[in-house]
Motif scaffolding. Sequence first.
Motif, PDB file in Angstrom:
ATOM      1  N   GLU A  37       0.928  -1.099   0.163  1.00  0.00           N
ATOM      2  CA  GLU A  37      -0.289   0.060   0.165  1.00  0.00           C
ATOM      3  C   GLU A  37       0.761   1.369  -0.090  1.00  0.00           C
ATOM      4  OE1 GLU A  37      -2.430  -0.476   3.584  1.00  0.00           O
ATOM      5  OE2 GLU A  37      -3.316  -2.250   2.585  1.00  0.00           O
ATOM      6  N   GLU A  38       2.023   1.260   0.091  1.00  0.00           N
ATOM      7  CA  GLU A  38       3.005   2.189   0.199  1.00  0.00           C
ATOM      8  C   GLU A  38       2.970   2.964  -1.084  1.00  0.00           C
ATOM      9  OE1 GLU A  38       4.730   3.862   2.545  1.00  0.00           O
ATOM     10  OE2 GLU A  38       4.914   2.517   4.166  1.00  0.00           O
ATOM     11  N   GLU A  39       2.847   4.317  -0.957  1.00  0.00           N
ATOM     12  CA  GLU A  39       2.815   5.475  -2.105  1.00  0.00           C
ATOM     13  C   GLU A  39       4.278   6.029  -2.230  1.00  0.00           C
ATOM     14  OE1 GLU A  39      -0.456   7.620  -2.096  1.00  0.00           O
ATOM     15  OE2 GLU A  39      -1.966   6.044  -2.648  1.00  0.00           O
ATOM     16  N   ARG A  40       5.084   6.133  -1.005  1.00  0.00           N
ATOM     17  CA  ARG A  40       6.195   6.735  -1.089  1.00  0.00           C
ATOM     18  C   ARG A  40       7.358   6.137  -1.733  1.00  0.00           C
ATOM     19  NH1 ARG A  40       5.949  11.152   2.806  1.00  0.00           N
ATOM     20  NH2 ARG A  40       8.200  11.556   2.546  1.00  0.00           N
ATOM     21  N   GLN A  41       8.196   6.787  -2.308  1.00  0.00           N
ATOM     22  CA  GLN A  41       9.335   6.307  -2.933  1.00  0.00           C
ATOM     23  C   GLN A  41      10.694   6.773  -2.705  1.00  0.00           C
ATOM     24  OE1 GLN A  41       9.748   3.673  -4.869  1.00  0.00           O
ATOM     25  NE2 GLN A  41       7.423   3.301  -4.910  1.00  0.00           N
ATOM     26  N   ASP A  42      10.615   7.092  -1.166  1.00  0.00           N
ATOM     27  CA  ASP A  42      11.844   7.760  -0.708  1.00  0.00           C
ATOM     28  C   ASP A  42      13.135   6.920  -0.678  1.00  0.00           C
ATOM     29  OD1 ASP A  42      10.472  10.516   0.443  1.00  0.00           O
ATOM     30  OD2 ASP A  42       9.317   8.621   1.393  1.00  0.00           O
ATOM     31  N   LEU A  43      14.196   7.433  -1.078  1.00  0.00           N
ATOM     32  CA  LEU A  43      15.536   6.739  -1.325  1.00  0.00           C
ATOM     33  C   LEU A  43      16.443   6.891  -0.308  1.00  0.00           C
ATOM     34  CD1 LEU A  43      17.475   5.484  -3.385  1.00  0.00           C
ATOM     35  CD2 LEU A  43      18.109   7.509  -4.079  1.00  0.00           C
ATOM     36  N   ILE A 103      19.997   5.882  12.728  1.00  0.00           N
ATOM     37  CA  ILE A 103      20.908   6.943  12.652  1.00  0.00           C
ATOM     38  C   ILE A 103      21.928   7.152  11.560  1.00  0.00           C
ATOM     39  CG2 ILE A 103      22.317   8.391  14.064  1.00  0.00           C
ATOM     40  CD1 ILE A 103      20.941   7.331  16.675  1.00  0.00           C
ATOM     41  N   LEU A 104      22.565   5.933  11.435  1.00  0.00           N
ATOM     42  CA  LEU A 104      23.539   5.925  10.414  1.00  0.00           C
ATOM     43  C   LEU A 104      22.962   6.217   9.071  1.00  0.00           C
ATOM     44  CD1 LEU A 104      26.174   3.059  11.421  1.00  0.00           C
ATOM     45  CD2 LEU A 104      26.600   5.525  11.071  1.00  0.00           C
ATOM     46  N   LEU A 105      21.774   5.648   8.799  1.00  0.00           N
ATOM     47  CA  LEU A 105      21.092   5.666   7.747  1.00  0.00           C
ATOM     48  C   LEU A 105      20.882   6.902   7.337  1.00  0.00           C
ATOM     49  CD1 LEU A 105      19.564   4.435   4.946  1.00  0.00           C
ATOM     50  CD2 LEU A 105      17.599   3.969   6.401  1.00  0.00           C
ATOM     51  N   TYR A 106      20.356   7.540   8.172  1.00  0.00           N
ATOM     52  CA  TYR A 106      19.926   9.005   8.132  1.00  0.00           C
ATOM     53  C   TYR A 106      21.244   9.868   7.609  1.00  0.00           C
ATOM     54  CZ  TYR A 106      19.197  13.955   9.472  1.00  0.00           C
ATOM     55  OH  TYR A 106      19.016  15.424   9.282  1.00  0.00           O
ATOM     56  N   LEU A 107      22.341   9.888   8.490  1.00  0.00           N
ATOM     57  CA  LEU A 107      23.475  10.634   8.070  1.00  0.00           C
ATOM     58  C   LEU A 107      24.076  10.397   6.939  1.00  0.00           C
ATOM     59  CD1 LEU A 107      25.474   9.948  11.587  1.00  0.00           C
ATOM     60  CD2 LEU A 107      24.045  11.904  10.978  1.00  0.00           C
ATOM     61  N   GLN A 108      23.925   8.984   6.574  1.00  0.00           N
ATOM     62  CA  GLN A 108      24.583   8.685   5.165  1.00  0.00           C
ATOM     63  C   GLN A 108      23.541   9.443   4.034  1.00  0.00           C
ATOM     64  OE1 GLN A 108      26.671   4.405   5.196  1.00  0.00           O
ATOM     65  NE2 GLN A 108      24.790   4.551   6.731  1.00  0.00           N
ATOM     66  N   THR A 109      22.243   8.982   4.244  1.00  0.00           N
ATOM     67  CA  THR A 109      21.339   9.375   3.241  1.00  0.00           C
ATOM     68  C   THR A 109      21.557  11.083   3.094  1.00  0.00           C
ATOM     69  OG1 THR A 109      19.856   7.652   3.602  1.00  0.00           O
ATOM     70  CG2 THR A 109      18.972   9.398   2.352  1.00  0.00           C
ATOM     71  N   VAL A 211      24.897   2.151  -1.536  1.00  0.00           N
ATOM     72  CA  VAL A 211      23.889   1.099  -1.766  1.00  0.00           C
ATOM     73  C   VAL A 211      22.561   1.899  -1.525  1.00  0.00           C
ATOM     74  CG1 VAL A 211      22.965  -1.059  -0.961  1.00  0.00           C
ATOM     75  CG2 VAL A 211      25.578  -0.802  -0.786  1.00  0.00           C
ATOM     76  N   PRO A 212      21.768   2.040  -2.458  1.00  0.00           N
ATOM     77  CA  PRO A 212      20.485   2.926  -2.518  1.00  0.00           C
ATOM     78  C   PRO A 212      19.477   1.620  -1.864  1.00  0.00           C
ATOM     79  CG  PRO A 212      21.406   2.754  -4.783  1.00  0.00           C
ATOM     80  CD  PRO A 212      22.044   1.650  -4.266  1.00  0.00           C
ATOM     81  N   ILE A 213      18.661   1.782  -0.989  1.00  0.00           N
ATOM     82  CA  ILE A 213      17.520   1.193  -0.157  1.00  0.00           C
ATOM     83  C   ILE A 213      16.118   1.933  -0.430  1.00  0.00           C
ATOM     84  CG2 ILE A 213      19.157  -0.140   1.092  1.00  0.00           C
ATOM     85  CD1 ILE A 213      17.144   2.480   2.870  1.00  0.00           C
ATOM     86  N   TRP A 214      15.302   1.534   0.225  1.00  0.00           N
ATOM     87  CA  TRP A 214      13.814   1.925   0.037  1.00  0.00           C
ATOM     88  C   TRP A 214      13.514   2.242   1.392  1.00  0.00           C
ATOM     89  CZ3 TRP A 214       8.757  -0.700   0.117  1.00  0.00           C
ATOM     90  CH2 TRP A 214       7.498   0.061  -0.045  1.00  0.00           C
ATOM     91  N   GLU A 215      13.522   3.629   1.687  1.00  0.00           N
ATOM     92  CA  GLU A 215      13.273   3.985   3.151  1.00  0.00           C
ATOM     93  C   GLU A 215      12.089   3.465   3.749  1.00  0.00           C
ATOM     94  OE1 GLU A 215      13.264   8.120   3.910  1.00  0.00           O
ATOM     95  OE2 GLU A 215      15.399   8.193   3.890  1.00  0.00           O
TER      96      GLU A 215
END
Length: 312
Positions: A37-43, A103-109, A211-215
Motif C-alpha cells: 500500500e506504500e505510495e512513497r518512493q523515498d530513497l 541514525i547511520l542511515l539518516y546521516l549517510q542519506t 547502496v540505495p535502499i527503499w526507506e
Amino acid sequence: MGTIHQLVTAVGREQAKALQTTPERRALVDIVAAVLEEERQDLGITYSGFALTALPHRRLPDDVPWERRGYRIRLLIEPGRLPVRGGGFRLYGVPYGSRARMILLYLQTRAIQTESREVELGRSMHEWLDRMGLSIGGQTYRDIREQSCRIAACNLTFAWDGANGVGFSKDTIVKGGIHLSSADDPQQGNFWEDRVLLSDAFFNELKAHPVPIWEPALRHIQNNSASIDIYIWLAYRLHSLTKPTTVTWAAVFEQFGAGYSRLRDFRKRFIESLQLALAVYPEAKVDVDETGVMLHPSAPPIPERKIAQLYR
C-alpha cells in the motif's frame, strides 16, 4: 515470500490472513499488505561496507571492540571517548541495535542528498525520524542520544583481502559536532541545532560505494536489527547478480551469526529475520535449502529512475 505478496494482491489482507496457520505468518501478511500500500518512493543510502558487515545487535561492555567478517572484508569498531562538560572525557561503547542503524542511515542519506559531509541534526532529522515511525520523546530520545554519541566516539577499520595482501582504511564516522544534550526533554540542549561533520575518508567511501535502499521498507522493520542487516545485504547483492548464486550456511553464519555458538540455532533465527526482510522487499527472489541461501537476480528495491535522479 513472493507467494504472500501475490496472495495479498489477489485476495486482500484479511482473507490472506485468514488463510495463514500461525500468528507469525499473519503478522507477515500485515507487513506485506502495508508495504504493497506504500505510495512513497523515498530513497535511502548506506555504505556498501555495511552491506557486508554490520554493527552488533546487543550492547557490549563499553571497553570491548567489535569485529565482524564478511565476504573478503572485515570490520573492526573500537570504542572511543567524547568530552564532558566541565572537563574530562567519557568512554562510549560500540554503537549497537536498530537505533544505531537508523541514525547511520539518516546521516549517510542526507550527506549524499546534500552533497555535503556536514549533516543537520535539527528539523530535518526530526522530520525523518517521524517519517520512519520513531517519534522523538522519552526512551526513544534517550536511545537516539546514546547511540548518536556512540557513533560519534567510535573508530572504524575496514580491512579487505587483495591480491597483494591486506588493505585497510582506518577512520571515524564523525569528525565532530555531535554530542547530544543529556536532558530528557528533546527540546532542551542542542539536539535540534547541531550539525555533524562526517569524516572526509568515510564521506568519500560513501560517495564511491553507495547502496540505495527503499526507506519505507526500513520503517516496517525498524525494530529488528537483524532484518535491517539482511535487507541491506539483499539490496546490495541481488540486483548485481547475473545468475543464481548460493551462499553457503557457513558463509551466512560467518557474516550474520554473531552471538550464536551453533549453526543450527542461528539458522532458525536467520530464516525468521530473512522472512521479515523479504516481506518489505517484494522484488527479491531468494530461496533457502539445506546447502544455504540461494540468491537470484532481482530488481533493486528502488526503481532505477529514482537512483538515476540522485546522481543528476
